[in-house]
Write a protein that holds these residues in place. Sequence first.
Motif, short mmCIF file in Angstrom:
data_model
loop_
_atom_site.label_atom_id
_atom_site.label_comp_id
_atom_site.label_asym_id
_atom_site.label_seq_id
_atom_site.Cartn_x
_atom_site.Cartn_y
_atom_site.Cartn_z
N ILE A 1 0.81 -1.22 0.00
CA ILE A 1 0.00 0.00 0.00
C ILE A 1 0.84 1.27 0.00
CG2 ILE A 1 -1.99 -1.10 1.10
CD1 ILE A 1 -1.04 0.10 3.77
N ASN A 2 2.16 1.14 -0.04
CA ASN A 2 3.00 2.32 -0.16
C ASN A 2 4.26 1.95 -0.94
OD1 ASN A 2 5.22 1.53 1.83
ND2 ASN A 2 3.43 1.48 3.19
N GLN A 3 4.96 2.94 -1.42
CA GLN A 3 6.09 2.69 -2.31
C GLN A 3 7.18 1.86 -1.63
OE1 GLN A 3 7.45 5.33 -5.64
NE2 GLN A 3 9.00 5.88 -4.14
N ASN A 4 7.41 2.11 -0.34
CA ASN A 4 8.43 1.32 0.36
C ASN A 4 8.05 -0.15 0.39
OD1 ASN A 4 9.24 4.09 1.25
ND2 ASN A 4 10.72 2.89 2.42
N ALA A 5 6.77 -0.43 0.64
CA ALA A 5 6.32 -1.82 0.70
C ALA A 5 6.44 -2.49 -0.66
CB ALA A 5 4.89 -1.89 1.20
N LEU A 6 6.24 -1.72 -1.73
CA LEU A 6 6.30 -2.29 -3.07
C LEU A 6 7.70 -2.76 -3.44
CD1 LEU A 6 3.92 0.18 -4.93
CD2 LEU A 6 3.45 -2.19 -4.30
N ARG A 7 8.71 -2.28 -2.74
CA ARG A 7 10.08 -2.76 -2.96
C ARG A 7 10.18 -4.25 -2.68
NH1 ARG A 7 14.45 1.29 -2.22
NH2 ARG A 7 15.72 -0.53 -1.75
N PHE A 8 9.28 -4.77 -1.85
CA PHE A 8 9.42 -6.14 -1.36
C PHE A 8 8.46 -7.13 -2.00
CE2 PHE A 8 11.01 -3.19 1.79
CZ PHE A 8 12.29 -3.69 1.97
N SER B 1 14.30 0.19 4.57
CA SER B 1 13.11 0.29 3.73
C SER B 1 11.99 -0.59 4.26
CB SER B 1 13.45 -0.11 2.29
OG SER B 1 14.39 0.76 1.73
N LEU B 2 12.32 -1.79 4.73
CA LEU B 2 11.31 -2.68 5.29
C LEU B 2 10.74 -2.11 6.58
CD1 LEU B 2 9.81 -5.34 5.02
CD2 LEU B 2 11.74 -6.49 6.12
N GLU B 3 11.61 -1.57 7.41
CA GLU B 3 11.16 -0.93 8.65
C GLU B 3 10.25 0.26 8.34
OE1 GLU B 3 10.76 0.71 12.54
OE2 GLU B 3 11.15 -1.31 11.80
N THR B 4 10.63 1.08 7.38
CA THR B 4 9.84 2.25 7.02
C THR B 4 8.48 1.84 6.47
OG1 THR B 4 11.86 3.49 6.55
CG2 THR B 4 9.80 4.37 5.67
N ALA B 5 8.46 0.79 5.65
CA ALA B 5 7.20 0.29 5.10
C ALA B 5 6.27 -0.15 6.22
CB ALA B 5 7.46 -0.86 4.13
N CYS B 6 6.83 -0.79 7.23
CA CYS B 6 6.02 -1.23 8.37
C CYS B 6 5.48 -0.05 9.15
CB CYS B 6 6.86 -2.13 9.28
SG CYS B 6 7.25 -3.76 8.60
N ARG B 7 6.31 0.96 9.37
CA ARG B 7 5.85 2.16 10.08
C ARG B 7 4.72 2.84 9.32
NH1 ARG B 7 11.40 5.22 12.20
NH2 ARG B 7 12.34 3.40 13.24
N MET B 8 4.88 2.94 8.01
CA MET B 8 3.84 3.57 7.19
C MET B 8 2.54 2.78 7.24
SD MET B 8 6.07 4.57 3.82
CE MET B 8 7.22 5.95 3.83
N GLN B 9 2.64 1.46 7.22
CA GLN B 9 1.43 0.64 7.26
C GLN B 9 0.70 0.78 8.58
OE1 GLN B 9 1.59 -3.38 5.70
NE2 GLN B 9 0.30 -4.16 7.35
#
Length: 258
Positions: free
Chosen positions: A128-135, A190-198
């Motif tokens: 649901i966010n660009q950081n998460a899409l990296r994974f 990036s994974l940590e940031t994606a989790c924070r954003m979620q």
Amino acid sequence: MIDIRAQVSEAEWAARIELAAFYRIIHRLGMTDMIYNHVTLKVPGEEGAFLINAFGLDYSEMTASSLVKIDLDGNILLPPPHDYGINYAGLVIHSAIHAARPDLHCVAHSHTRAGVAVSSLECGLLPINQNALRFVGDLGYHDYEGPAFRMEERDRLVANLGSANNMILRNHGLIAGGRDVAQCYVNLWSLETACRMQIDTMACGAPIHKVSDEAIEESRRIYAMANDPDGMGSYTGAKLEWAAAVRLLDKDDTSYRS
């Protein structure tokens, strides 16, 4: 006082400096869990040998000399200049990955607030966010089996990681890997940031706008090329991000290099 630098190769000393910097940077980013968790790095030119933190030192205390060199069975290959041992759970998790995935030279494990929160959600990490899409296509999941103190769990860990570079340990935390320190650092952040954003997004309680399947697939394709050493940019972005992080660290404190 044991002079570690005099006993190791120039390549190993350079690796020690990079890994010590990784620990200091993680500390500054607030991604630590007291003296727990671990980041490991393969020793250049030594099969089956890797560096790990001394169990008992805070990440802010980590130096090139304080890191412990061990083999895949946990044997200490070079006496460190202190009386600290290693975290056995770190041995179980990291020896499993280093043995099964020789392409992942650096492996990091964290227990951050956001990372553990997402690991405890049935949905896992959402695209649901660009950081998460990296994974997308680069993330495995491993169910919690209790504290990682049993060697037999290693086979299941690597099976769940598969060909991915990163993994969410259910109800536990995050794992990020990389072919070098730079890629591992960027994957972890990036994974940590994606989790924070979620977690922030879900906390709003409002409907979540979904990314289209086409955009998800395009993101997967682009990030796969960006992470390929022979592909787009040869993951230059990761190297630039890592170099910037080290420069910021060196402005305030270079003691990790000792």
